[in-house]
Design an enzyme around this catalytic site. Structure first.
Site, mmCIF file in Angstrom:
data_model
loop_
_atom_site.group_PDB
_atom_site.id
_atom_site.type_symbol
_atom_site.label_atom_id
_atom_site.label_comp_id
_atom_site.label_asym_id
_atom_site.label_seq_id
_atom_site.Cartn_x
_atom_site.Cartn_y
_atom_site.Cartn_z
ATOM 1 N N GLY A 51 0.833 -1.201 0.000
ATOM 2 C CA GLY A 51 0.000 0.000 0.000
ATOM 3 C C GLY A 51 0.858 1.236 0.000
ATOM 4 O O GLY A 51 1.726 1.392 0.859
ATOM 5 N N ASN A 125 -6.275 -5.167 7.539
ATOM 6 C CA ASN A 125 -6.051 -5.524 6.130
ATOM 7 C C ASN A 125 -7.174 -6.459 5.714
ATOM 8 O O ASN A 125 -7.430 -7.450 6.381
ATOM 9 C CB ASN A 125 -4.691 -6.228 5.994
ATOM 10 C CG ASN A 125 -4.466 -6.804 4.589
ATOM 11 O OD1 ASN A 125 -3.796 -7.805 4.427
ATOM 12 N ND2 ASN A 125 -5.026 -6.187 3.584
ATOM 13 N N GLY A 126 -7.839 -6.129 4.613
ATOM 14 C CA GLY A 126 -8.929 -6.967 4.124
ATOM 15 C C GLY A 126 -10.168 -6.142 3.879
ATOM 16 O O GLY A 126 -10.152 -4.917 4.033
ATOM 17 N N TYR A 266 0.879 -12.276 -6.842
ATOM 18 C CA TYR A 266 1.285 -10.887 -7.073
ATOM 19 C C TYR A 266 1.626 -10.087 -5.809
ATOM 20 O O TYR A 266 2.641 -9.418 -5.747
ATOM 21 C CB TYR A 266 0.165 -10.152 -7.827
ATOM 22 C CG TYR A 266 0.368 -8.660 -7.902
ATOM 23 C CD1 TYR A 266 1.272 -8.114 -8.811
ATOM 24 C CD2 TYR A 266 -0.292 -7.795 -7.033
ATOM 25 C CE1 TYR A 266 1.483 -6.745 -8.867
ATOM 26 C CE2 TYR A 266 -0.078 -6.421 -7.077
ATOM 27 C CZ TYR A 266 0.811 -5.904 -7.995
ATOM 28 O OH TYR A 266 1.035 -4.558 -8.033
HETATM 29 P P1 AMP Z 1 -3.620 -4.804 -16.424
HETATM 30 O O1 AMP Z 1 -3.896 -6.112 -17.081
HETATM 31 O O2 AMP Z 1 -3.294 -3.718 -17.374
HETATM 32 O O3 AMP Z 1 -4.728 -4.389 -15.489
HETATM 33 O O4 AMP Z 1 -2.355 -4.939 -15.513
HETATM 34 C C1 AMP Z 1 -1.748 -6.146 -15.178
HETATM 35 C C2 AMP Z 1 -0.460 -5.802 -14.493
HETATM 36 O O5 AMP Z 1 -0.757 -5.207 -13.227
HETATM 37 C C3 AMP Z 1 0.429 -6.997 -14.219
HETATM 38 O O6 AMP Z 1 1.750 -6.619 -14.576
HETATM 39 C C4 AMP Z 1 0.362 -7.206 -12.737
HETATM 40 O O7 AMP Z 1 1.623 -7.482 -12.200
HETATM 41 C C5 AMP Z 1 -0.138 -5.914 -12.173
HETATM 42 N N1 AMP Z 1 -1.152 -6.168 -11.150
HETATM 43 C C6 AMP Z 1 -1.865 -7.271 -10.948
HETATM 44 N N2 AMP Z 1 -2.684 -7.124 -9.894
HETATM 45 C C7 AMP Z 1 -2.483 -5.910 -9.424
HETATM 46 C C8 AMP Z 1 -3.012 -5.181 -8.340
HETATM 47 N N3 AMP Z 1 -3.904 -5.713 -7.516
HETATM 48 N N4 AMP Z 1 -2.555 -3.932 -8.158
HETATM 49 C C9 AMP Z 1 -1.650 -3.397 -8.987
HETATM 50 N N5 AMP Z 1 -1.100 -4.028 -10.022
HETATM 51 C C10 AMP Z 1 -1.507 -5.274 -10.246
#
Ligand code: AMP
Length: 486
Positions: A51, A125-126, A266
């Site tokens: 965050g 968190n949650g 992730y």
């Molecule tokens: P998009 O498909 O454009 O929404 O972005 C996918 C990318 O965002 C991937 O490179 C992931 O590593 C990253 N990603 C996935 N989940 C999250 C999340 N919860 N917050 C921020 N970035 C994310």
């Protein structure tokens, strides 16, 4: 200039859109140790990836709580003078990223409430799934809320019960009413308390130091704080640290474990262990299985840094195709800089990543990322790689298609914005301009995590939520309920 906080606007937005917070929590119990808030500060630093919007610390000295919280990164929010003011024997901290409604310090944590027996500070968190309902019921009874976050409902309920109960019993009574995901760190009186929801959706673990104990969303903070990993807090368990001793209460038993798969995919840092599995090993294994499920002839495997790096190395090792660098990341572009609207999101890919032309030119590239959510990122990167002269770009994703929105604390948008909820894999391949596209299967991901299929929540990949969703949330259902093509 200070922005005005529009509470009503935020509540309207909350009703229209779903609420999602990604957060990190930490609690340090070390009676007699000076500078305890500094330990929390360092801990929050190591949890910054969870965050980047606001940060806060609350310290408890003999039951008296002092706190400081603000919008910004941990190192922007705190300085020596502030940390020195936060004296205490118990200290808790929080980092938060929220894309719901208005961002404002009033919604930052820890929350501090004053109750009949004193005060308490809480970091959460949650996400609760019955927050709207509880808020309305409580408002009908005259409860006044000062923030729009669901965590305030938990704090308000505890404060209400504490009139006639111990803090532990008040928490148990509160948790009988709330539904959803929560990892909580609370301090009140002379206690540090940690709680994990009955499904164990969000992580929480315990570290042991010479002076006491640490509670944290992730174990990666322990080496920095001189702590050793003791264990994870169990789903449905409350940990009470008091008089130098650690006690445990099981407040709810028998719920199915539903540990969040996306933590392994992730959110968590690869140097954390969660529920008996190293995040690094899970990602590496995911890359290896992905290579078996979706092999392709190519010259080089590259990662989308940093989220795809571990899986890309796993893919390269399992396929025998060399790993190389194809994309360079600007590490100083944070989320606070990138506003969460589509135009900025598109520009943000170029702000964050640049292609190493000499590395990719004329080559058949396998590009590994951890996930495709909206689909914006992959398309932009494929174009950048092709513009730089890559002969072919094969996209491999180390998680299954994200088809359903998370209501338990992962920042995924409403399902109509999830590219895989509306499109087949082949359609997505065409949209992102890749020569081929392969996602890891759900079975492959569960095997990579390897802590027992039945213990993992994969709702964002199949819609099987760990608990029934109230109507106002369930209306954001996936457009395509049953998918055959993954
Ligand atoms: P998009 O498909 O454009 O929404 O972005 C996918 C990318 O965002 C991937 O490179 C992931 O590593 C990253 N990603 C996935 N989940 C999250 C999340 N919860 N917050 C921020 N970035 C994310």
């Amino acid at each position: 200039m200070q922005r005005q906080y529009d509470f009503n606007k935020e509540l309207r937005e909350l009703e229209e859109d779903k609420v999602f917070d990604e957060c990190g929590v930490v609690g340090v119990y070390a009676p007699g140790k000076p500078d305890i808030a500094r330990s929390v500060y360092y801990g929050l630093h190591s949890l910054q990836h969870r965050g980047q919007e606001s940060a806060g610390i609350a310290s408890n000295k003999g039951g008296k709580i002092q706190y400081y919280k603000e919008m910004g990164l941990v190192q922007e929010v705190f300085n020596d003078e502030i940390i020195e003011r936060l004296q205490g024997d118990i200290s808790i901290g929080h980092v938060r990223y929220s894309t719901c409604g208005e961002s404002h310090a009033v919604n930052a944590m820890p929350l501090v409430v004053y109750h009949k027996g004193g005060s308490l500070a809480l970091a959460h968190n949650g996400n609760l799934v019955n927050a709207m309902l509880l808020r309305e019921e409580m408002q009908d009874r005259g409860v006044i809320f000062q923030t729009s976050i669901d965590s305030e409902i938990i704090a308000a309920l505890i404060a209400r019960y504490i009139r006639d109960n111990s803090i532990e019993d008040s928490i148990v009574k509160t948790l009988e009413q709330v539904k959803g995901a929560y990892a909580l760190v609370i301090t009140s009186g002379d206690k540090l308390i940690g709680v994990r929801d009955p499904n164990g959706i969000r992580p929480l673990c315990i570290g042991k130091t010479r002076e006491g104990y640490i509670l944290s969303s992730e174990s990666c903070i322990f080496p920095l704080l001189g702590a050793t990993f003791l264990r994870d807090v169990e789903p449905g368990e409350m940990i009470i640290i008091e008089d130098g001793e650690l006690k445990s209460i099981r407040f709810q038993k028998g719920q199915k474990k539903a540990i969040c798969a996306f933590e392994y995919v992730y959110l968590a840092r690869p140097d954390s262990d969660m529920d008996g599995k190293s995040v690094y090993m899970a990602r590496s294994q995911a890359g290896r299985i992905l290579a078996k499920e979706h092999p392709v002839e190519a010259d080089m495997v590259i990662a989308v840094p940093d989220s795809g790096t571990v899986a890309a190395i796993g893919y390269a090792e399992a396929s025998g195709i060399p790993f190389g660098e194809g994309l360079i990341k600007n590490r100083y572009v944070g989320r606070t800089f990138i506003q969460p609207d589509q135009r900025m999101r598109e520009l943000s890919v170029r702000l964050k990543l640049n292609v190493l032309k000499d590395s990719v030119k004329g080559k058949r590239i396998i590009m590994v990322d951890d996930s495709i959510v909206r689909g914006t990122t992959s398309g932009k990167i494929v174009t950048m790689l092709k513009d730089a002269g890559a002969k072919e770009v094969h996209v491999r994703v180390s998680s299954p298609p994200v088809t359903h929105s998370c209501h338990f604390g992962i920042d995924t948008p409403n399902s109509d914005k999830l590219v895989a909820s509306r499109h087949t894999v082949e359609e997505i391949r065409q949209m992102i301009g890749a020569d081929s596209l392969g996602y890891l299967s759900i079975e492959g991901l569960l095997e990579a995590i390897g802590i027992g299929k039945e213990k993992i929540c994969v709702a964002c990949f199949n819609g099987n939520y760990p608990m029934p969703l109230p109507d106002e949330i369930a209306k954001d259902k996936c457009m395509t309920e049953e998918r055959e093509d993954y």
